[in-house]
Design an enzyme around this catalytic site. Sequence first.
Site, PDB file in Angstrom:
ATOM      1  N   ASP A 167     -16.043  26.850 -19.391  1.00 33.00           N
ATOM      2  CA  ASP A 167     -16.191  27.822 -18.305  1.00 33.00           C
ATOM      3  C   ASP A 167     -17.388  27.454 -17.434  1.00 33.00           C
ATOM      4  O   ASP A 167     -18.264  26.688 -17.845  1.00 33.00           O
ATOM      5  CB  ASP A 167     -16.418  29.222 -18.885  1.00 33.00           C
ATOM      6  CG  ASP A 167     -15.369  29.608 -19.909  1.00 33.00           C
ATOM      7  OD1 ASP A 167     -14.180  29.632 -19.539  1.00 33.00           O
ATOM      8  OD2 ASP A 167     -15.737  29.871 -21.077  1.00 33.00           O
ATOM      9  N   ASP A 196     -11.750  25.800 -17.535  1.00 32.67           N
ATOM     10  CA  ASP A 196     -11.217  27.039 -18.089  1.00 32.67           C
ATOM     11  C   ASP A 196     -11.441  28.169 -17.075  1.00 32.67           C
ATOM     12  O   ASP A 196     -10.774  28.213 -16.058  1.00 32.67           O
ATOM     13  CB  ASP A 196     -11.852  27.331 -19.438  1.00 32.67           C
ATOM     14  CG  ASP A 196     -11.096  28.388 -20.249  1.00 32.67           C
ATOM     15  OD1 ASP A 196      -9.957  28.714 -19.889  1.00 32.67           O
ATOM     16  OD2 ASP A 196     -11.646  28.890 -21.237  1.00 32.67           O
ATOM     17  N   ASP A 197     -12.347  29.091 -17.316  1.00 36.03           N
ATOM     18  CA  ASP A 197     -12.581  30.223 -16.413  1.00 36.03           C
ATOM     19  C   ASP A 197     -13.886  30.057 -15.644  1.00 36.03           C
ATOM     20  O   ASP A 197     -14.792  29.328 -16.067  1.00 36.03           O
ATOM     21  CB  ASP A 197     -12.644  31.525 -17.219  1.00 36.03           C
ATOM     22  CG  ASP A 197     -11.383  31.773 -18.027  1.00 36.03           C
ATOM     23  OD1 ASP A 197     -10.297  31.819 -17.425  1.00 36.03           O
ATOM     24  OD2 ASP A 197     -11.487  31.915 -19.264  1.00 36.03           O
ATOM     25  N   ASP A 247     -16.548  33.887 -18.377  1.00 34.36           N
ATOM     26  CA  ASP A 247     -15.820  34.261 -19.588  1.00 34.36           C
ATOM     27  C   ASP A 247     -16.688  35.201 -20.422  1.00 34.36           C
ATOM     28  O   ASP A 247     -17.770  34.818 -20.876  1.00 34.36           O
ATOM     29  CB  ASP A 247     -15.460  33.020 -20.399  1.00 34.36           C
ATOM     30  CG  ASP A 247     -14.490  33.328 -21.538  1.00 34.36           C
ATOM     31  OD1 ASP A 247     -14.216  34.525 -21.794  1.00 34.36           O
ATOM     32  OD2 ASP A 247     -14.000  32.376 -22.173  1.00 34.36           O
ATOM     33  N   LYS A 275     -12.979  36.375 -16.411  1.00 36.13           N
ATOM     34  CA  LYS A 275     -12.336  36.892 -17.622  1.00 36.13           C
ATOM     35  C   LYS A 275     -13.284  37.910 -18.236  1.00 36.13           C
ATOM     36  O   LYS A 275     -14.373  37.559 -18.703  1.00 36.13           O
ATOM     37  CB  LYS A 275     -12.037  35.776 -18.616  1.00 36.13           C
ATOM     38  CG  LYS A 275     -11.295  36.267 -19.869  1.00 36.13           C
ATOM     39  CD  LYS A 275     -11.239  35.190 -20.928  1.00 36.13           C
ATOM     40  CE  LYS A 275     -10.284  34.087 -20.536  1.00 36.13           C
ATOM     41  NZ  LYS A 275     -10.257  33.010 -21.562  1.00 36.13           N
TER      42      LYS A 275
END
Length: 282
Positions: A171, A195-196, A199, A229
């Site tokens: 992330d 990924d994000d 997070d 997220k």
Amino acid sequence: MTAAISCQKDNNNPLLQREIPTEAAVSAAATSVTVTTEAALKTAIANAAPGDIITISGTIRLTSTLQCLKSGTSSAKINFTGGTLDCSGISSGWGVKVNGSYWNITNMVIKNAPDCGLVFQYGGYNYVYNVTTSGNGDSGLQIYNESHDNNISYCKSNDNYDAANNGENADGFACKLSAGKNNKFDHCTANHNSDDGWDLYGQPYTVTITNCTATNNGFGGNGDGNGFKLGSSGQNVPHTVTNCTSSYNLASGYDGNGNTGHITTTGSTGTGNGKTLFYRIY
């Protein structure tokens, strides 16, 4: 080669010194050090005292994790600033680990660590300003394991990618896995992480995110690709996201991810996300 170090100490009048408070005396006696080698840097960090200023000049290539274990005080923080830490010489592990409290970490680039770039594991009351974490093998900047009261401001995290997991974990910014209370992000940017962007998976306490931007996250084959997220299944944590922008991420702009807490997204917008803008936000 001899490590390049320049030191400067304040010399105060002993008569005057007796009349000032103890913490002010500590701050007045603080040392300013400029370092250009890994050996000099690690010596300065290991010996850091409240009020000290440790400045990197140029680029230092690390061969093992830099561990910030000492602590400053509320009125005399340890100041760590400047330059670039190239962590490509580390065989495994994080680039920089902060277990101490009351650090100011500013105006720095941390890149190419095999795992996370900058991690706050324990301690708290740390301030991070204008730090860029990029090209690391996991999240750029992560707060976890009880670390609390950290203020991350005007930072950037980009192009972090965990090749071993095809991008599943890296992330931009992560405050997850049982981090402590009162962690805040302000005016930060997460761009093109595998990924994000942010997070908060498994984070049991409210995280405050203001004026932040997440774009183009989720480029790894296994990355979720959410801009923000905001928790995980089984949680009921009221995170706060204010005046943020989340655009062109692989999945959702803002995803509660199963967190049933009342997540506040005041003034937050975005466009062009692959799934939707707001998903599972209660």
